[in-house]
Design a protein around this motif. Structure first.
Motif, PDB file in Angstrom:
ATOM      1  N   ALA A 165      -8.488  -0.723   4.025  1.00  9.51           N
ATOM      2  CA  ALA A 165      -8.611  -0.586   5.476  1.00  9.51           C
ATOM      3  C   ALA A 165      -9.877  -1.272   5.974  1.00  9.51           C
ATOM      4  O   ALA A 165      -9.845  -1.994   6.984  1.00  9.51           O
ATOM      5  N   VAL A 166     -10.981  -1.077   5.255  1.00 10.19           N
ATOM      6  CA  VAL A 166     -12.232  -1.716   5.678  1.00 10.19           C
ATOM      7  C   VAL A 166     -12.123  -3.228   5.571  1.00 10.19           C
ATOM      8  O   VAL A 166     -12.559  -3.973   6.464  1.00 10.19           O
ATOM      9  N   PHE A 214      -3.544  -6.402  -5.299  1.00  6.40           N
ATOM     10  CA  PHE A 214      -2.687  -7.482  -4.807  1.00  6.40           C
ATOM     11  C   PHE A 214      -2.917  -7.720  -3.319  1.00  6.40           C
ATOM     12  O   PHE A 214      -2.944  -8.864  -2.854  1.00  6.40           O
ATOM     13  N   VAL A 215      -3.101  -6.644  -2.574  1.00  7.64           N
ATOM     14  CA  VAL A 215      -3.355  -6.793  -1.136  1.00  7.64           C
ATOM     15  C   VAL A 215      -4.656  -7.543  -0.899  1.00  7.64           C
ATOM     16  O   VAL A 215      -4.738  -8.396  -0.005  1.00  7.64           O
ATOM     17  N   ILE A 262       0.835  -1.195   0.000  1.00 12.03           N
ATOM     18  CA  ILE A 262       0.000   0.000   0.000  1.00 12.03           C
ATOM     19  C   ILE A 262       0.873   1.249   0.000  1.00 12.03           C
ATOM     20  O   ILE A 262       0.562   2.252  -0.658  1.00 12.03           O
ATOM     21  N   ALA A 263       2.013   1.197   0.709  1.00  7.13           N
ATOM     22  CA  ALA A 263       2.888   2.366   0.750  1.00  7.13           C
ATOM     23  C   ALA A 263       3.483   2.651  -0.628  1.00  7.13           C
ATOM     24  O   ALA A 263       3.530   3.806  -1.069  1.00  7.13           O
ATOM     25  N   GLY A 287      -5.503   1.517  10.460  1.00  7.12           N
ATOM     26  CA  GLY A 287      -5.367   2.967  10.527  1.00  7.12           C
ATOM     27  C   GLY A 287      -4.250   3.476   9.626  1.00  7.12           C
ATOM     28  O   GLY A 287      -4.387   4.513   8.982  1.00  7.12           O
ATOM     29  N   LEU A 288      -3.148   2.722   9.557  1.00  7.23           N
ATOM     30  CA  LEU A 288      -2.052   3.124   8.668  1.00  7.23           C
ATOM     31  C   LEU A 288      -2.493   3.088   7.214  1.00  7.23           C
ATOM     32  O   LEU A 288      -2.079   3.924   6.410  1.00  7.23           O
ATOM     33  N   TYR A 289      -3.337   2.110   6.854  1.00  7.79           N
ATOM     34  CA  TYR A 289      -3.881   2.096   5.492  1.00  7.79           C
ATOM     35  C   TYR A 289      -4.664   3.380   5.228  1.00  7.79           C
ATOM     36  O   TYR A 289      -4.604   3.927   4.125  1.00  7.79           O
ATOM     37  N   ILE A 290      -5.391   3.861   6.236  1.00  6.82           N
ATOM     38  CA  ILE A 290      -6.179   5.082   6.021  1.00  6.82           C
ATOM     39  C   ILE A 290      -5.242   6.270   5.831  1.00  6.82           C
ATOM     40  O   ILE A 290      -5.486   7.130   4.979  1.00  6.82           O
ATOM     41  N   THR A 291      -4.118   6.324   6.583  1.00  2.68           N
ATOM     42  CA  THR A 291      -3.182   7.417   6.352  1.00  2.68           C
ATOM     43  C   THR A 291      -2.557   7.342   4.963  1.00  2.68           C
ATOM     44  O   THR A 291      -2.057   8.340   4.463  1.00  2.68           O
TER      45      THR A 291
END
Lengths: 109, 168
Positions: B57-58, A70-71, A48-49, B46-50
């Motif tokens: 995230a859901v 992919f995730v 995601i990053a 929460g990191l996915y939301i950032t």
């Protein structure tokens, strides 16, 4: 200090290492599985990053979202793997009355 | 990612995720370890939301927090006479060494590499684009994932089904 890609990569590395240690060293089978799930989480976070911080300026949004797709697949496979692994744990428990991985040594000799 | 709110959110969520992950390793009781693992999963959500990944995230909350953790709790509860402690085997020292080496190497590489990031800003919303990608470019893996989930579910049921006790 702004949050950059490196922050997320190092966070993912630390989370992966904690998961790796758990998967290697925990005695209980469920503990090993928790470590594996933690490693999945770390890798997903890196995906995601990288999708949020792209390298090429000419990527469309659909191309950048490949990481997200992919995730989704990783999470699907992780769910299937967890279900089968916990069923196997039940099976081992039924036969041996333990799910400690260092006592599942029937194939050792 | 310049405003103060997202920076504070990142550090808080990173501390939450790593702290509860460490607590999962250190705590002795397995049930408490699973509960702390749920906290760690929530921190990752929460990191996915950032990172402006709302749909993922859901999905993380639904599947990891909702399903996989409950499966683990089931596995612990259904094995009552097995050891309930979360101790280590004799792989403890090699495990620490290998994990530390891994963290050191990946951190060094990610700090040393020039990632050449072009700042593009976050996504507006991702769910519809992910849906289109799943049914267009990734339709074959999507269908395979459906088959995989079905097979895994059938396999899990078949494995834990008590032998010789057919219904009726």
């Amino acid at each position: 200090m702004a949050i950059e890609l490196e922050h997320y990569l190092i966070l993912g590395a630390l989370l992966f290492s904690i998961g790796l240690y758990m998967a290697l060293a925990k005695r209980n089978f469920v503990g090993v599985l928790m470590g594996i799930e933690m490693m999945f989480n770390a890798v997903n976070l890196t995906f995601i990053a990288f999708s949020r911080f792209p390298r090429f300026a000419d990527m469309t949004d659909a191309e950048r979202l490949s990481g997200h797709v992919f995730v989704i697949f990783v999470i699907t496979v992780a769910a299937a793997e967890a279900a089968v692994a916990l069923a196997l744990a039940m099976l081992v428990y039924r036969n041996r009355e333990t799910i400690d991985v260092d006592r599942m040594d029937l194939l050792k000799w | 990612m310049e405003d103060t709110g997202s920076i504070v959110a990142f550090w808080l969520l990173a501390a939450l995720t790593l702290g509860s992950a460490l607590a999962v390793v250190l705590i002795r009781d397995l049930i408490r370890a699973v509960v702390l693992l749920i906290t760690s999963f929530l921190g990752v959500a929460g990191l996915y939301i950032t990172l402006s990944a709302d749909f993922v995230a859901v999905v993380q909350v639904l599947i990891y927090v909702g399903a996989i953790s409950v499966l683990m709790l089931f596995a612990i509860m259904l094995t009552p006479r097995a050891g309930r402690n979360n101790a280590e085997t004799f792989f403890r020292i090699p495990g620490i060494l290998l994990a530390g080496l891994m963290a050191f190497t990946i951190s060094l590489v990610s700090l040393d590499t020039d990632w050449a990031v072009v700042e593009r800003g976050g996504f507006e919303e991702t769910a519809s684009a992910i849906g289109e990608a799943l049914l267009d470019k990734y339709v074959l893996p999507f269908e395979l994932a459906a088959v995989l989930l079905l097979v895994a579910m059938l396999g899990a049921i078949l494995l834990v089904h008590p032998e010789g006790t057919d219904e009726e």
